[in-house]
Design a protein around this motif. Structure first.
Motif, short mmCIF file in Angstrom:
data_model
loop_
_atom_site.label_atom_id
_atom_site.label_comp_id
_atom_site.label_asym_id
_atom_site.label_seq_id
_atom_site.Cartn_x
_atom_site.Cartn_y
_atom_site.Cartn_z
N LEU A 135 0.82 -1.00 -0.10
CA LEU A 135 0.05 -0.04 -0.29
C LEU A 135 0.99 1.24 0.02
CD1 LEU A 135 -2.29 1.73 0.48
CD2 LEU A 135 -2.44 1.13 2.96
N ALA A 136 0.60 2.13 -0.92
CA ALA A 136 1.54 3.54 -0.92
C ALA A 136 0.62 4.78 -1.01
CB ALA A 136 2.37 3.53 -2.30
N VAL A 137 0.93 5.39 -0.10
CA VAL A 137 0.12 6.67 0.21
C VAL A 137 1.00 7.93 0.14
CG1 VAL A 137 -1.49 7.76 1.93
CG2 VAL A 137 -1.19 5.59 1.93
N ILE A 138 0.42 9.04 -0.72
CA ILE A 138 1.06 10.13 -0.77
C ILE A 138 0.31 11.19 -0.09
CG2 ILE A 138 0.00 10.70 -3.00
CD1 ILE A 138 2.49 12.22 -3.97
N ASN A 139 1.05 12.05 0.55
CA ASN A 139 0.58 13.22 1.33
C ASN A 139 1.82 14.11 1.41
OD1 ASN A 139 -1.40 14.91 2.56
ND2 ASN A 139 -2.66 13.17 3.32
N ILE A 140 1.30 15.21 2.02
CA ILE A 140 2.22 16.14 2.60
C ILE A 140 3.08 15.65 3.99
CG2 ILE A 140 1.23 18.27 1.81
CD1 ILE A 140 -0.01 18.86 4.71
N PRO A 141 4.36 15.99 4.06
CA PRO A 141 5.12 15.21 5.03
C PRO A 141 4.39 15.14 6.63
CG PRO A 141 6.42 16.58 3.79
CD PRO A 141 5.20 17.11 3.26
N GLN A 142 3.84 16.16 7.17
CA GLN A 142 3.30 16.21 8.33
C GLN A 142 2.22 15.20 8.58
OE1 GLN A 142 3.69 19.00 6.12
NE2 GLN A 142 2.72 20.59 7.12
N TRP A 143 1.38 15.18 7.52
CA TRP A 143 0.22 14.33 7.64
C TRP A 143 0.76 12.77 7.43
CZ3 TRP A 143 -1.23 18.30 9.53
CH2 TRP A 143 -2.12 19.03 9.09
N CYS A 144 1.71 12.63 6.69
CA CYS A 144 2.30 11.21 6.39
C CYS A 144 2.80 10.60 7.74
CB CYS A 144 3.64 11.12 5.53
SG CYS A 144 2.67 10.75 3.62
N ILE A 145 3.39 11.60 8.75
CA ILE A 145 3.67 11.22 9.80
C ILE A 145 2.52 10.61 10.77
CG2 ILE A 145 4.40 11.78 12.14
CD1 ILE A 145 6.32 14.08 10.84
N ARG A 146 1.51 10.97 10.65
CA ARG A 146 0.16 10.79 11.21
C ARG A 146 -0.35 9.35 10.69
NH1 ARG A 146 -3.72 8.39 12.63
NH2 ARG A 146 -5.47 9.10 14.02
N HIS A 147 -0.35 9.22 9.27
CA HIS A 147 -0.60 8.05 8.76
C HIS A 147 0.14 6.88 9.03
CE1 HIS A 147 -3.16 10.29 6.31
NE2 HIS A 147 -2.60 10.62 5.18
N PHE A 148 1.65 7.25 9.12
CA PHE A 148 2.59 6.26 9.97
C PHE A 148 2.22 5.70 11.02
CE2 PHE A 148 6.64 4.56 11.83
CZ PHE A 148 7.14 4.22 10.54
N LYS A 149 1.69 6.47 11.90
CA LYS A 149 1.35 6.17 13.22
C LYS A 149 0.38 5.00 13.24
CE LYS A 149 -0.20 7.99 17.64
NZ LYS A 149 -0.70 9.38 18.42
N HIS A 150 -0.54 5.21 12.47
CA HIS A 150 -1.77 4.26 12.07
C HIS A 150 -1.18 2.94 11.43
CE1 HIS A 150 -5.82 2.79 11.91
NE2 HIS A 150 -5.48 2.62 10.60
N LEU A 151 -0.81 3.40 10.34
CA LEU A 151 -0.38 1.98 9.54
C LEU A 151 0.50 1.18 10.37
CD1 LEU A 151 -0.06 3.63 6.05
CD2 LEU A 151 -1.73 1.96 6.84
N LYS A 152 1.41 1.63 10.99
CA LYS A 152 2.52 0.76 11.81
C LYS A 152 1.81 -0.55 12.86
CE LYS A 152 3.81 3.39 15.87
NZ LYS A 152 5.03 3.81 16.43
N THR A 153 0.46 -0.03 13.06
CA THR A 153 -0.41 -0.92 14.17
C THR A 153 -1.02 -1.97 13.14
OG1 THR A 153 -2.34 0.50 13.86
CG2 THR A 153 -0.69 1.18 15.52
N ILE A 154 -1.11 -1.94 12.06
CA ILE A 154 -1.97 -2.98 11.10
C ILE A 154 -0.83 -3.63 10.05
CG2 ILE A 154 -4.09 -2.12 11.71
CD1 ILE A 154 -4.05 -0.65 9.06
N MET A 155 0.05 -2.89 9.65
CA MET A 155 0.80 -3.29 8.54
C MET A 155 2.45 -3.26 8.90
SD MET A 155 -1.07 -1.77 5.23
CE MET A 155 -0.36 -2.70 4.13
N ASP A 156 3.38 -3.57 8.00
CA ASP A 156 4.62 -3.29 8.20
C ASP A 156 5.35 -2.52 7.18
OD1 ASP A 156 5.74 -6.20 9.56
OD2 ASP A 156 3.95 -6.75 8.36
N TYR A 157 6.19 -1.68 7.87
CA TYR A 157 6.66 -0.64 7.28
C TYR A 157 7.59 -1.32 6.17
CZ TYR A 157 9.99 3.22 6.30
OH TYR A 157 11.05 4.12 5.80
#
Length: 356
Positions: A135-157
């Motif tokens: 899964l690839a998600v594009i966004n501005i950097p500060q929003w991607c930090i928040r996406h990272f916080k959620h995605l790491k709980t359900i997927m693998d970086y």
């Protein structure tokens, strides 16, 4: 200078003196003024893939969907209709909540409501992905930090790609950095773009980038080609060679459009031919069009009936042999920038002559 620094190399095992000096110069600190540096590397070391416990759903290998499709509807509702473990690659370019003027979407909602909404469709995309897929998600950097916080709980970086897509400078460092977060469903499979033995012409071009310090004038590139001089290398996760769509003649009526070369690279990297690409915010079809051109199946979901109709018309053009990304000679109504458009004018010295 942009906000992407390609002239500095930093090792995790050594102190980043070059970065500290750059920051001192950037903020105008004189020789005897001090800058406090907080090194967080000991707290945020790279980690191995976590082992999320996914349910053992049967993988739907090259059966769903039978045909590619464009869907006009709400992505949260439409994603619920897609089976678990059935999609090979999901790409999301959502509204950034920056008050862009979309056809029927409020791009300025409460920030907490925005992230809650994002978490829902991110979780749905994780559900429908096949194990080992991306899964690839594009966004501005500060929003991607928040996406990272959620995605790491359900997927693998998997990776964090930086796209140096230059924008307009507004009395600051020229903003250039868009982030593309890449997460896999469990341990990722070998990267398709590098694992396969043969590539189509478009795939090969998408995976290459011009090496540093080479002239990009067409005449210089032709000379190097004639001399059989290799001036390319494999693209890394820092993309500086793909430029935004700045000319109205290559735009359609949508405020935010990714350049086709961006999507060619993403799809070539993470998928093989005949695999399934899904975009829950398909807009005017950049993802699904490039997927079709690269011989991938696709599902494009779009809330706006108007944008979905434009995407459908562009696919019809592609089926007739036309290039959907060609110059169209018109000026779209939608704008991506608050700066007023310049009126068309004829210059006494042409751009071609001025460049020489």
């Amino acid at each position: 200078m942009s906000d992407v620094w390609r002239d500095i190399t930093v090792s995790f095992s050594s102190y980043p003196y070059d970065i500290v000096r750059r920051l001192q110069d950037l903020f105008g600190l004189s020789e005897y003024e001090a800058v406090n540096v907080y090194d967080q590397r000991n707290y945020y070391k790279p980690v191995l893939h976590t082992k999320h416990n996914y349910k053992k759903y049967p993988i739907i290998e090259n059966q769903y969907p039978e045909h590619s499709s464009l869907i006009n509807g709400d992505c949260l509702e439409e994603l619920d209709n897609i089976p678990d473990n059935s999609i090979d690659f999901c790409f999301a370019d959502p509204p950034y909540n920056l008050n862009k003027k979309y056809e029927n979407w409020n791009d300025g909602i409460d920030i907490q409501a925005y992230f809650k909404w994002c978490d829902k469709w991110l979780s749905s995309l994780a559900r429908i992905l096949k194990p080992g897929r991306t899964l690839a998600v594009i966004n501005i950097p500060q929003w991607c930090i928040r996406h990272f916080k959620h995605l790491k709980t359900i997927m693998d970086y998997q990776d964090w790609i930086v796209w140096e897509g230059l924008s307009m400078p507004v009395r600051m460092i020229m903003p250039a950095h868009y982030s593309i977060l890449c997460f896999s469903k469990g341990k990722p499979r070998p990267m398709p773009g590098f694992a396969r033995q043969t590539h189509s012409f478009l795939e090969r071009k998408a995976l290459e980038t011009l090496s540093e310090n080479y002239c990009i004038r067409p005449t210089c590139m032709k000379i190097r080609k004639r001399l059989k001089h290799n001036d390319t290398e494999i693209a890394s996760n820092l993309w500086w060679d793909i430029h935004r769509l700045k000319h109205n003649s290559r735009r359609v009526d949508h405020p935010c459009q990714l350049p086709p070369n961006f999507m060619y690279r993403l799809i070539s990297l993470f998928t093989h031919e005949n695999e399934i690409v899904l975009d829950p915010f398909n807009g005017v079809g950049s993802t699904t069009l490039t997927a079709q051109i690269l011989n991938r199946r696709y599902i494009g979901i779009e809330l706006s009936e108007y944008y979905c109709k434009i995407a459908s018309e562009r696919h019809k053009e592609l089926n007739l042999g036309l290039n959907p990304f060609r110059k169209n000679g018109g000026t779209p109504k939608a704008k991506n920038s608050p700066v007023e458009r310049l009126k068309k004018q004829k210059y006494e010295v042409s751009k071609k002559n001025a460049s020489t």
